[in-house]
Design a protein around this motif. Structure first.
Motif, PDB file in Angstrom:
ATOM      1  N   THR A 215       0.856  -1.184   0.000  1.00  0.00           N
ATOM      2  CA  THR A 215       0.000   0.000   0.000  1.00  0.00           C
ATOM      3  C   THR A 215       0.891   1.234   0.000  1.00  0.00           C
ATOM      4  OG1 THR A 215      -1.773  -1.118   1.182  1.00  0.00           O
ATOM      5  CG2 THR A 215      -1.753   1.285   1.263  1.00  0.00           C
ATOM      6  N   ARG A 217       0.928   5.629  -0.615  1.00  0.00           N
ATOM      7  CA  ARG A 217       0.159   6.872  -0.758  1.00  0.00           C
ATOM      8  C   ARG A 217       0.746   7.627  -1.939  1.00  0.00           C
ATOM      9  NH1 ARG A 217      -3.760   9.278   1.705  1.00  0.00           N
ATOM     10  NH2 ARG A 217      -3.975  11.539   1.828  1.00  0.00           N
ATOM     11  N   GLY A 320      -4.298   9.604  -2.643  1.00  0.00           N
ATOM     12  CA  GLY A 320      -4.812   8.651  -1.664  1.00  0.00           C
ATOM     13  C   GLY A 320      -3.984   7.389  -1.612  1.00  0.00           C
ATOM     14  N   ASP A 321      -4.432   6.462  -0.806  1.00  0.00           N
ATOM     15  CA  ASP A 321      -3.740   5.176  -0.675  1.00  0.00           C
ATOM     16  C   ASP A 321      -4.187   4.239  -1.793  1.00  0.00           C
ATOM     17  OD1 ASP A 321      -2.463   6.018   1.618  1.00  0.00           O
ATOM     18  OD2 ASP A 321      -3.990   5.194   2.963  1.00  0.00           O
TER      19      ASP A 321
END
Length: 397
Positions: A215, A217, A320-321
């Protein structure tokens, strides 16, 4: 200058062959190996003055590379070779062209009367540089791939028979060593070309298992060309391909220049990310957008000279992620990003046409670049797939 039959007797190259076989395992780059090989051949008593290695890489922008080493150099100079080289005078009739076309050896006595030798500018240049003898051979890689290696000397009388024997003896080992490096470079080039430099590095490092990823950002940019279906239906195929290539050049080069990574081209669209591990990632994205818009303006001006209508486009930007990794079937994977943030960027791109703004930014992204960049607030708007209206900003760059 006669070339003898190669024997199995020890030669001046034996130590160099042993080094090529056992001493180059930790060296990634063939140009470094080639230069060090030439220096070691000199130290073994072979009077090298100049050597070249010509390899075909098949990069999207160039056919291959030419590595040149001269006495006194610690490394090799690398020159890219364009795809149209075979149409140029410097290639036609050159030693490289003769080898590629099937010659198994070229030997040129540069001390003899030039009128008696081969006619090509490279021979005159070598004579002017004081060289006395020149030899070129093919380097055979697997599956019919063929490259070229050359050696030259300024020794009076040229290379003697023992020098030629020694040089010929190392060719098979040089072919093996160079093939490994060339294929490594080709694999890296193909991955960089098709999935991007960062994803390519991860894949080479072993990130190939389906479902694995991280994940991150990131600022996400999605761009799409307007009215492409109409263009593709009405224009000749080759014109459509040229148009797309020009459009993608205008958009892509600024993205790469400012540290973004293009993850994929989707028809006439592209998806790029700017990871926020870089503190200026969002500003870099807008700088890339500014330059891309300038490039598109210049492209439209050029196209107007041929009667073509201007190309319109939309760019959606969000932050965003995202999940960054391998997604796909058991036998065919895609290294990409997925998640709501990507969906939002896509929806914003779609809204650019409805709102008449070529570049739309989400509030989340805008907050990270204001007041450094001047933005136009265009109000809150419903975004398909999201329950609440989103405040949007336009960037005019």
């Amino acid at each position: 200058m006669t070339t003898p039959t190669t024997s199995n007797a020890p030669t001046q190259a034996d130590g160099v062959i042993d080094w090529l076989t056992n001493g180059t395992r930790d060296e990634r780059f063939i140009d470094n190996i080639f230069a060090q090989m030439c220096i070691r051949l000199q130290q073994a008593g072979i009077p090298l003055k100049r050597a070249t290695l010509h390899v075909q890489i098949n990069h999207p922008q160039w056919l291959g590379a030419r590595m040149i080493w001269s006495e006194g150099m610690t490394g090799a100079e690398i020159a890219r070779v364009d795809y149209d080289v075979r149409e140029r005078p410097e290639y036609i009739g050159s030693p490289a062209s003769e080898i590629i076309e099937g010659a198994t050896e070229l030997r040129e006595n540069l001390e003899q009367d030039p009128s008696l030798g081969r006619k090509h500018a490279i021979y005159g240049e070598m004579r002017a540089g004081g060289l006395t003898d020149y030899v070129a051979w093919p380097l055979y890689h697997t599956l019919g791939k063929q490259h070229v290696v050359t050696f030259a000397t300024d020794r009076p009388g040229g290379f003697d028979d023992s020098h030629i024997t020694a040089l010929k003896k190392l060719l098979p080992v040089l072919a093996l060593v160079s093939e490994i490096r060339v294929k490594n470079r080709l694999a890296r080039t193909l991955l960089e070309t098709y999935v991007g430099s960062h994803a390519g590095e991860l894949i080479l490092a072993g990130a190939t298992r389906r479902g694995t990823g991280t994940t991150v950002r990131a600022a996400i940019m999605i761009c799409d060309l307007r009215d492409f279906t109409k263009i593709s239906d009405n224009w000749p195929r080759d014109d459509v391909i040229d148009l797309l290539n020009d459009y993608f050049d205008a958009m892509s080069e600024p993205i790469a220049r400012h540290g973004g990574e293009i993850l994929k081209f989707i028809g006439d669209g592209l998806l790029a990310i700017f990871p926020l591990q870089h503190p200026d990632a969002c500003a870099d994205l807008l700088h890339a957008v500014t330059e891309a818009r300038q490039a598109m303006t210049a492209l439209n001006e050029r196209n107007s000279g041929t009667g073509r209508a201007p190309l319109n486009y939309g760019i959606g930007v969000h932050v965003g992620d995202v999940m960054y990794g391998n997604i796909g079937s058991s036998s065919r994977l895609d290294f990409t990003v997925i998640g709501p943030a990507v969906n939002m960027a896509s929806r914003l791109e779609a809204l650019t046409k409805q709102l008449g703004r070529p570049v739309l930014l989400s509030r989340d992204f805008a907050e990270l670049v204001q007041p450094k960049f001047e933005l136009e607030r265009v109000g809150q708007h419903a975004v398909r797939g999201f329950s609440d209206p989103i405040e949007l900003f336009a960037y005019h760059g």
